[in-house]
Design a protein around this motif. Sequence first.
Motif, PDB file in Angstrom:
ATOM      1  N   GLU A 262       0.875  -1.359  -0.133  1.00  0.00           N
ATOM      2  CA  GLU A 262       0.042  -0.021  -0.068  1.00  0.00           C
ATOM      3  C   GLU A 262       0.994   1.221  -0.116  1.00  0.00           C
ATOM      4  O   GLU A 262       0.404   2.313  -0.331  1.00  0.00           O
ATOM      5  CB  GLU A 262      -0.959  -0.079   1.304  1.00  0.00           C
ATOM      6  N   THR A 263       2.101   1.121   0.594  1.00  0.00           N
ATOM      7  CA  THR A 263       2.968   2.411   0.685  1.00  0.00           C
ATOM      8  C   THR A 263       4.057   2.398  -0.101  1.00  0.00           C
ATOM      9  O   THR A 263       4.722   3.350  -0.168  1.00  0.00           O
ATOM     10  CB  THR A 263       3.008   2.805   2.151  1.00  0.00           C
ATOM     11  N   GLY A 264       4.759   1.226  -0.272  1.00  0.00           N
ATOM     12  CA  GLY A 264       5.952   1.109  -1.023  1.00  0.00           C
ATOM     13  C   GLY A 264       7.227   1.035  -0.034  1.00  0.00           C
ATOM     14  O   GLY A 264       8.337   1.099  -0.459  1.00  0.00           O
ATOM     15  N   LEU A 265       6.856   1.409   1.342  1.00  0.00           N
ATOM     16  CA  LEU A 265       7.807   1.122   2.399  1.00  0.00           C
ATOM     17  C   LEU A 265       8.172  -0.078   2.880  1.00  0.00           C
ATOM     18  O   LEU A 265       7.120  -1.052   2.830  1.00  0.00           O
ATOM     19  CB  LEU A 265       7.359   2.258   3.296  1.00  0.00           C
ATOM     20  N   VAL A 266       9.181   0.030   3.548  1.00  0.00           N
ATOM     21  CA  VAL A 266       9.736  -1.484   4.152  1.00  0.00           C
ATOM     22  C   VAL A 266      10.366  -1.295   5.393  1.00  0.00           C
ATOM     23  O   VAL A 266      10.678   0.091   5.612  1.00  0.00           O
ATOM     24  CB  VAL A 266      10.660  -2.214   3.231  1.00  0.00           C
ATOM     25  N   PHE A 267      10.311  -2.245   6.200  1.00  0.00           N
ATOM     26  CA  PHE A 267      10.841  -2.251   7.646  1.00  0.00           C
ATOM     27  C   PHE A 267      12.463  -2.599   7.755  1.00  0.00           C
ATOM     28  O   PHE A 267      12.789  -3.292   6.797  1.00  0.00           O
ATOM     29  CB  PHE A 267      10.094  -3.283   8.518  1.00  0.00           C
TER      30      PHE A 267
ATOM     31  N   LEU B 264       1.867   0.109  15.759  1.00  0.00           N
ATOM     32  CA  LEU B 264       2.369   1.433  15.659  1.00  0.00           C
ATOM     33  C   LEU B 264       3.562   1.488  14.681  1.00  0.00           C
ATOM     34  O   LEU B 264       4.423   1.025  14.957  1.00  0.00           O
ATOM     35  CB  LEU B 264       2.488   2.195  17.031  1.00  0.00           C
ATOM     36  N   VAL B 265       3.460   2.324  13.601  1.00  0.00           N
ATOM     37  CA  VAL B 265       4.496   2.226  12.883  1.00  0.00           C
ATOM     38  C   VAL B 265       5.110   3.575  12.272  1.00  0.00           C
ATOM     39  O   VAL B 265       4.172   4.512  12.131  1.00  0.00           O
ATOM     40  CB  VAL B 265       4.095   1.729  11.511  1.00  0.00           C
ATOM     41  N   ARG B 266       6.291   3.995  12.582  1.00  0.00           N
ATOM     42  CA  ARG B 266       6.960   5.048  12.206  1.00  0.00           C
ATOM     43  C   ARG B 266       7.451   5.305  11.071  1.00  0.00           C
ATOM     44  O   ARG B 266       8.482   4.510  10.434  1.00  0.00           O
ATOM     45  CB  ARG B 266       7.853   5.462  13.266  1.00  0.00           C
ATOM     46  N   MET B 267       7.256   6.318  10.222  1.00  0.00           N
ATOM     47  CA  MET B 267       7.674   6.384   8.694  1.00  0.00           C
ATOM     48  C   MET B 267       9.066   7.241   8.669  1.00  0.00           C
ATOM     49  O   MET B 267       9.068   8.329   9.577  1.00  0.00           O
ATOM     50  CB  MET B 267       6.745   6.775   7.726  1.00  0.00           C
ATOM     51  N   PRO B 268       9.746   7.089   7.844  1.00  0.00           N
ATOM     52  CA  PRO B 268      10.937   8.102   7.769  1.00  0.00           C
ATOM     53  C   PRO B 268      10.641   9.293   7.195  1.00  0.00           C
ATOM     54  O   PRO B 268       9.605   9.603   6.521  1.00  0.00           O
ATOM     55  CB  PRO B 268      11.978   7.444   6.862  1.00  0.00           C
ATOM     56  N   SER B 269      11.383  10.219   7.920  1.00  0.00           N
ATOM     57  CA  SER B 269      11.203  11.845   7.101  1.00  0.00           C
ATOM     58  C   SER B 269      11.456  11.802   5.777  1.00  0.00           C
ATOM     59  O   SER B 269      12.310  11.381   5.202  1.00  0.00           O
ATOM     60  CB  SER B 269      12.466  12.688   7.631  1.00  0.00           C
ATOM     61  N   GLY B 270      10.591  12.529   5.022  1.00  0.00           N
ATOM     62  CA  GLY B 270      10.386  12.584   3.721  1.00  0.00           C
ATOM     63  C   GLY B 270      10.204  11.463   2.793  1.00  0.00           C
ATOM     64  O   GLY B 270      10.173  11.636   1.608  1.00  0.00           O
ATOM     65  N   ALA B 271       9.622  10.424   3.352  1.00  0.00           N
ATOM     66  CA  ALA B 271       9.033   9.219   2.504  1.00  0.00           C
ATOM     67  C   ALA B 271       7.914   9.813   1.734  1.00  0.00           C
ATOM     68  O   ALA B 271       7.012  10.499   2.084  1.00  0.00           O
ATOM     69  CB  ALA B 271       8.644   8.238   3.528  1.00  0.00           C
ATOM     70  N   VAL B 272       7.952   9.062   0.645  1.00  0.00           N
ATOM     71  CA  VAL B 272       6.711   9.347  -0.197  1.00  0.00           C
ATOM     72  C   VAL B 272       6.043   7.883  -0.482  1.00  0.00           C
ATOM     73  O   VAL B 272       6.591   7.008  -0.586  1.00  0.00           O
ATOM     74  CB  VAL B 272       7.259   9.748  -1.656  1.00  0.00           C
ATOM     75  N   LEU B 273       4.619   8.019  -0.415  1.00  0.00           N
ATOM     76  CA  LEU B 273       3.844   7.061  -0.365  1.00  0.00           C
ATOM     77  C   LEU B 273       3.573   6.575  -1.790  1.00  0.00           C
ATOM     78  O   LEU B 273       3.077   7.491  -2.598  1.00  0.00           O
ATOM     79  CB  LEU B 273       2.439   7.157   0.352  1.00  0.00           C
ATOM     80  N   GLN B 274       3.831   5.350  -2.092  1.00  0.00           N
ATOM     81  CA  GLN B 274       3.715   5.035  -3.578  1.00  0.00           C
ATOM     82  C   GLN B 274       3.046   3.573  -3.477  1.00  0.00           C
ATOM     83  O   GLN B 274       3.581   2.454  -3.014  1.00  0.00           O
ATOM     84  CB  GLN B 274       4.972   4.833  -4.258  1.00  0.00           C
TER      85      GLN B 274
ATOM     86  N   GLU C 131      -6.881  -0.206  -4.505  1.00  0.00           N
ATOM     87  CA  GLU C 131      -7.935   0.763  -5.303  1.00  0.00           C
ATOM     88  C   GLU C 131      -7.926   1.906  -4.129  1.00  0.00           C
ATOM     89  O   GLU C 131      -8.891   2.739  -3.889  1.00  0.00           O
ATOM     90  CB  GLU C 131      -9.132   0.179  -5.081  1.00  0.00           C
ATOM     91  N   ILE C 132      -6.533   2.225  -3.647  1.00  0.00           N
ATOM     92  CA  ILE C 132      -6.576   3.543  -2.786  1.00  0.00           C
ATOM     93  C   ILE C 132      -6.426   4.655  -3.702  1.00  0.00           C
ATOM     94  O   ILE C 132      -5.643   5.065  -4.554  1.00  0.00           O
ATOM     95  CB  ILE C 132      -5.033   3.493  -2.105  1.00  0.00           C
ATOM     96  N   SER C 133      -7.462   5.886  -3.480  1.00  0.00           N
ATOM     97  CA  SER C 133      -7.468   6.818  -4.016  1.00  0.00           C
ATOM     98  C   SER C 133      -7.076   8.206  -3.632  1.00  0.00           C
ATOM     99  O   SER C 133      -6.781   9.267  -4.131  1.00  0.00           O
ATOM    100  CB  SER C 133      -8.908   7.085  -4.306  1.00  0.00           C
ATOM    101  N   ASP C 134      -6.729   8.116  -2.238  1.00  0.00           N
ATOM    102  CA  ASP C 134      -6.145   9.362  -1.563  1.00  0.00           C
ATOM    103  C   ASP C 134      -5.770   8.790  -0.128  1.00  0.00           C
ATOM    104  O   ASP C 134      -6.046   8.020   0.450  1.00  0.00           O
ATOM    105  CB  ASP C 134      -7.274  10.209  -1.408  1.00  0.00           C
ATOM    106  N   TRP C 135      -4.714   9.669   0.207  1.00  0.00           N
ATOM    107  CA  TRP C 135      -4.304   9.478   1.783  1.00  0.00           C
ATOM    108  C   TRP C 135      -4.421  10.967   2.483  1.00  0.00           C
ATOM    109  O   TRP C 135      -4.450  12.066   1.797  1.00  0.00           O
ATOM    110  CB  TRP C 135      -2.762   9.393   1.844  1.00  0.00           C
TER     111      TRP C 135
END
Length: 211
Positions: A103-108, A145-155, A162-166
């Motif tokens: 959903e976000t393209g981010l990994v742990f 609870l998940v902390r995302m890195p500074s400046g990360a872009v959701l992809q 079918e995600i249309s907005d965050w």
Amino acid sequence: MTVLTQPLDAEELAHLTRRWGAAPVEHCHLEVDTPFLTREHQRLLSDGRRAEICYVMIQEEISAGLLLHTKHIYPPGAYRLPTGGVHPGHTVLETLAREVYEETGLVFGDAQEQLRLEGFLGVVAYEFHHKTLGQRFPFATYHFLVRMPSGAVLQVQDPSEEISDWRWCPLTELPAVAESLASLGERVPAWGDWGRFRALSHHFVARHLRP
């Protein structure tokens, strides 16, 4: 190897407790009816999932808000905390990593540009009593609870999500989001039971997440 098939598995809960300490488990009973659980986009159990994960995504500071999303299939304005289904044989932690990436393209990981898993907030365990089907269905939502890195872009990696907005929601406004979901049936009756179900998880996070 244990094959996980139940919403609440004692061994799995014990593992989460050893890693993060004791967390609340709340039980809820919901009277529901068609189209919930039976129609397209509301078939929560149709693919055999035993439970779901909910990732409560924050930035460097909780004060910056919690990440909500909406989908093309949802009624207008229906934003919520993102979730993903836990299928039989899969652990909640495996599911968490998979769903967050899809959903976000981010990994742990440990690198500065990677996600950090901050903790286990607890579980809401449900029993759905479906009036038309005349059956009871157990289910559960595990909250992390998940902390995302500074400046990360959701992809989004999986278009079928079918995600249309965050959008980012202040923690203080989460109860209002829950109430909006709980009252969704007043605007769109077919989504009423779905909204009441989704509201419970948001109330849970609002009670147990502290700045």
